[in-house]
Design a protein around this motif. Structure first.
Motif, PDB file in Angstrom:
ATOM      1  N   LYS A 148      -0.267  10.467  21.200  1.00 48.26           N
ATOM      2  CA  LYS A 148      -1.190  11.824  21.033  1.00 48.26           C
ATOM      3  C   LYS A 148      -2.766  11.803  21.244  1.00 48.26           C
ATOM      4  CE  LYS A 148       2.675  13.846  18.427  1.00 48.26           C
ATOM      5  NZ  LYS A 148       3.188  14.485  17.193  1.00 48.26           N
ATOM      6  N   LEU A 149      -3.552  11.151  22.009  1.00 50.94           N
ATOM      7  CA  LEU A 149      -4.492  11.027  22.295  1.00 50.94           C
ATOM      8  C   LEU A 149      -5.676  12.140  21.949  1.00 50.94           C
ATOM      9  CD1 LEU A 149      -7.146   9.027  22.720  1.00 50.94           C
ATOM     10  CD2 LEU A 149      -6.747   9.772  25.300  1.00 50.94           C
ATOM     11  N   PHE A 150      -5.127  13.390  22.535  1.00 49.03           N
ATOM     12  CA  PHE A 150      -5.840  14.627  22.386  1.00 49.03           C
ATOM     13  C   PHE A 150      -6.003  15.135  20.968  1.00 49.03           C
ATOM     14  CE2 PHE A 150      -6.190  19.116  21.927  1.00 49.03           C
ATOM     15  CZ  PHE A 150      -7.222  19.623  22.821  1.00 49.03           C
ATOM     16  N   PHE A 151      -4.854  14.929  20.258  1.00 53.87           N
ATOM     17  CA  PHE A 151      -4.790  15.224  18.939  1.00 53.87           C
ATOM     18  C   PHE A 151      -5.686  14.419  18.050  1.00 53.87           C
ATOM     19  CE2 PHE A 151      -2.731  14.360  14.610  1.00 53.87           C
ATOM     20  CZ  PHE A 151      -2.713  15.725  14.291  1.00 53.87           C
ATOM     21  N   ARG A 152      -5.620  12.971  18.359  1.00 56.52           N
ATOM     22  CA  ARG A 152      -6.445  12.047  17.708  1.00 56.52           C
ATOM     23  C   ARG A 152      -8.170  12.351  17.820  1.00 56.52           C
ATOM     24  NH1 ARG A 152      -2.900   8.254  20.019  1.00 56.52           N
ATOM     25  NH2 ARG A 152      -4.329   7.307  21.184  1.00 56.52           N
ATOM     26  N   CYS A 153      -8.385  12.486  19.149  1.00 56.30           N
ATOM     27  CA  CYS A 153      -9.790  12.659  19.411  1.00 56.30           C
ATOM     28  C   CYS A 153     -10.321  13.771  18.736  1.00 56.30           C
ATOM     29  CB  CYS A 153     -10.015  12.908  20.795  1.00 56.30           C
ATOM     30  SG  CYS A 153      -9.804  11.498  21.846  1.00 56.30           S
ATOM     31  N   ILE A 154      -9.658  15.099  18.625  1.00 57.11           N
ATOM     32  CA  ILE A 154      -9.936  16.441  18.168  1.00 57.11           C
ATOM     33  C   ILE A 154      -9.909  16.319  16.599  1.00 57.11           C
ATOM     34  CG2 ILE A 154      -9.669  19.066  18.088  1.00 57.11           C
ATOM     35  CD1 ILE A 154     -10.545  17.619  20.831  1.00 57.11           C
ATOM     36  N   LEU A 155      -8.950  15.971  16.163  1.00 57.58           N
ATOM     37  CA  LEU A 155      -8.792  15.811  14.776  1.00 57.58           C
ATOM     38  C   LEU A 155     -10.006  15.135  13.898  1.00 57.58           C
ATOM     39  CD1 LEU A 155      -7.479  16.924  12.286  1.00 57.58           C
ATOM     40  CD2 LEU A 155      -5.740  15.035  12.066  1.00 57.58           C
ATOM     41  N   SER A 156     -10.417  13.881  14.473  1.00 61.21           N
ATOM     42  CA  SER A 156     -11.272  12.755  14.171  1.00 61.21           C
ATOM     43  C   SER A 156     -12.533  13.542  14.146  1.00 61.21           C
ATOM     44  CB  SER A 156     -11.006  11.693  15.076  1.00 61.21           C
ATOM     45  OG  SER A 156     -11.552  11.663  16.190  1.00 61.21           O
ATOM     46  N   THR A 157     -12.807  14.361  15.410  1.00 60.34           N
ATOM     47  CA  THR A 157     -14.132  14.895  15.340  1.00 60.34           C
ATOM     48  C   THR A 157     -14.225  16.253  14.378  1.00 60.34           C
ATOM     49  OG1 THR A 157     -14.202  14.641  17.575  1.00 60.34           O
ATOM     50  CG2 THR A 157     -15.686  16.135  16.815  1.00 60.34           C
ATOM     51  N   VAL A 158     -12.930  16.896  14.003  1.00 62.02           N
ATOM     52  CA  VAL A 158     -13.233  18.141  13.087  1.00 62.02           C
ATOM     53  C   VAL A 158     -13.435  17.469  11.715  1.00 62.02           C
ATOM     54  CG1 VAL A 158     -11.410  19.470  11.780  1.00 62.02           C
ATOM     55  CG2 VAL A 158     -11.495  19.544  14.397  1.00 62.02           C
ATOM     56  N   LEU A 200      -4.699   7.481  12.921  1.00 66.13           N
ATOM     57  CA  LEU A 200      -3.982   8.403  13.691  1.00 66.13           C
ATOM     58  C   LEU A 200      -3.088   7.665  15.013  1.00 66.13           C
ATOM     59  CD1 LEU A 200      -5.901  11.724  13.851  1.00 66.13           C
ATOM     60  CD2 LEU A 200      -3.849  11.244  12.570  1.00 66.13           C
ATOM     61  N   LYS A 201      -3.743   6.854  15.482  1.00 68.36           N
ATOM     62  CA  LYS A 201      -3.311   5.846  16.557  1.00 68.36           C
ATOM     63  C   LYS A 201      -2.075   5.180  15.911  1.00 68.36           C
ATOM     64  CE  LYS A 201      -4.267   2.691  20.062  1.00 68.36           C
ATOM     65  NZ  LYS A 201      -5.343   1.656  20.704  1.00 68.36           N
ATOM     66  N   ALA A 202      -2.175   4.662  14.776  1.00 72.99           N
ATOM     67  CA  ALA A 202      -0.797   3.890  14.312  1.00 72.99           C
ATOM     68  C   ALA A 202       0.425   4.823  13.991  1.00 72.99           C
ATOM     69  CB  ALA A 202      -1.107   3.221  12.976  1.00 72.99           C
ATOM     70  N   LYS A 203       0.229   6.205  14.099  1.00 65.78           N
ATOM     71  CA  LYS A 203       1.156   6.988  13.687  1.00 65.78           C
ATOM     72  C   LYS A 203       1.508   7.869  14.956  1.00 65.78           C
ATOM     73  CE  LYS A 203      -0.162   7.616   8.878  1.00 65.78           C
ATOM     74  NZ  LYS A 203      -0.321   8.780   7.801  1.00 65.78           N
ATOM     75  N   SER A 204       0.541   8.028  15.669  1.00 68.14           N
ATOM     76  CA  SER A 204       1.198   8.850  17.051  1.00 68.14           C
ATOM     77  C   SER A 204       0.245   8.211  18.130  1.00 68.14           C
ATOM     78  CB  SER A 204       0.766  10.236  16.828  1.00 68.14           C
ATOM     79  OG  SER A 204      -0.551  10.296  16.431  1.00 68.14           O
ATOM     80  N   GLU A 205       0.783   7.032  18.707  1.00 66.66           N
ATOM     81  CA  GLU A 205       0.150   6.272  19.734  1.00 66.66           C
ATOM     82  C   GLU A 205       0.068   7.230  21.158  1.00 66.66           C
ATOM     83  OE1 GLU A 205      -1.257   3.300  22.059  1.00 66.66           O
ATOM     84  OE2 GLU A 205      -0.808   2.995  19.972  1.00 66.66           O
TER      85      GLU A 205
END
Length: 210
Positions: A141-151, A134-139
């Motif tokens: 959007k940290l909140f989105f990355r943290c939450i989706l990875s945890t989901v 997700l970081k490679a696609k949306s640098e």
């Protein structure tokens, strides 16, 4: 102690916190508690910290270093389990009357050991991988990355651990409630802790590499 830190030095400190949190979570994982209609393994008291640190490692240091720490955590947990079982098997003097209680708490059954190992490895590796992808696609959007990875990672962890440890022990509906409750708790924990996670990531990014 924390003056003039570099990313490399902080990596070592966070590795210690990560592995200690993991070992503690697996020691307390066999006990459950009830919260309204939900039943949780007591590991959720500290285990979400493992996923938050997993996010930080993947975000700052990359997937390869995150994976090394994940496997180091697995190794140290395995060492702890071996030490627990050797200690339980040692001859007990007559004045020590609590060996059975000691064995109950620290003598992980095969199901608990298998469940904790598989859920931790798969959940943590998937969590770190999702963060990096997700970081490679949306640098930004940290909140989105943290939450989706945890989901995704936390959800897999809950499904694997609870299914292995509690299937056939508790009713199926209770099993589903436990899985949903644990996965939801991790996500809520991540959301509540996100401001701290963001500040920590920002702080580490500002540190010198060496």
């Amino acid at each position: 102690m924390f003056n003039n830190l570099t990313k490399r030095e902080l990596y070592s400190i966070l590795t210690g916190v990560f592995t200690a949190s993991l070992v503690i979570s697996n020691v307390i994982s066999s006990k459950t508690f009830e919260f309204y209609i939900f039943i949780f393994p007591c590991a959720i008291i500290i285990f979400p910290i493992v996923y938050i640190l997993d996010d930080i490692f993947a975000e700052i240091y990359g997937y390869e270093k995150a994976r090394r720490i994940i496997f180091l955590g697995f190794l140290m947990n395995f060492v702890a389990v071996i030490c627990f079982h050797i200690t339980i098997a040692m001859p007990t003097p007559p004045f020590f009357s609590n060996n059975s209680a000691y064995a109950t708490v620290l003598g992980s059954t095969t199901r608990i050991l298998l469940g904790s190992v598989l859920s931790y490895l798969i959940g943590s590796l998937v969590n770190a991988k999702v963060m990096v992808i997700l970081k490679a696609k949306s640098e930004n959007k940290l909140f989105f990355r943290c939450i989706l990875s945890t989901v995704i990672g936390g959800g897999l962890d809950a499904i694997i651990f609870i299914s292995i440890v509690f299937y056939g022990v508790i009713p199926f509906y209770a099993l589903l409630i436990m899985i949903i409750g644990q996965a939801s708790f991790k996500v809520i924990y991540e959301i509540v802790a996100y401001p701290i996670t963001r500040l920590v990531i920002k702080f580490i990014k500002a540190l010198p590499d060496e």
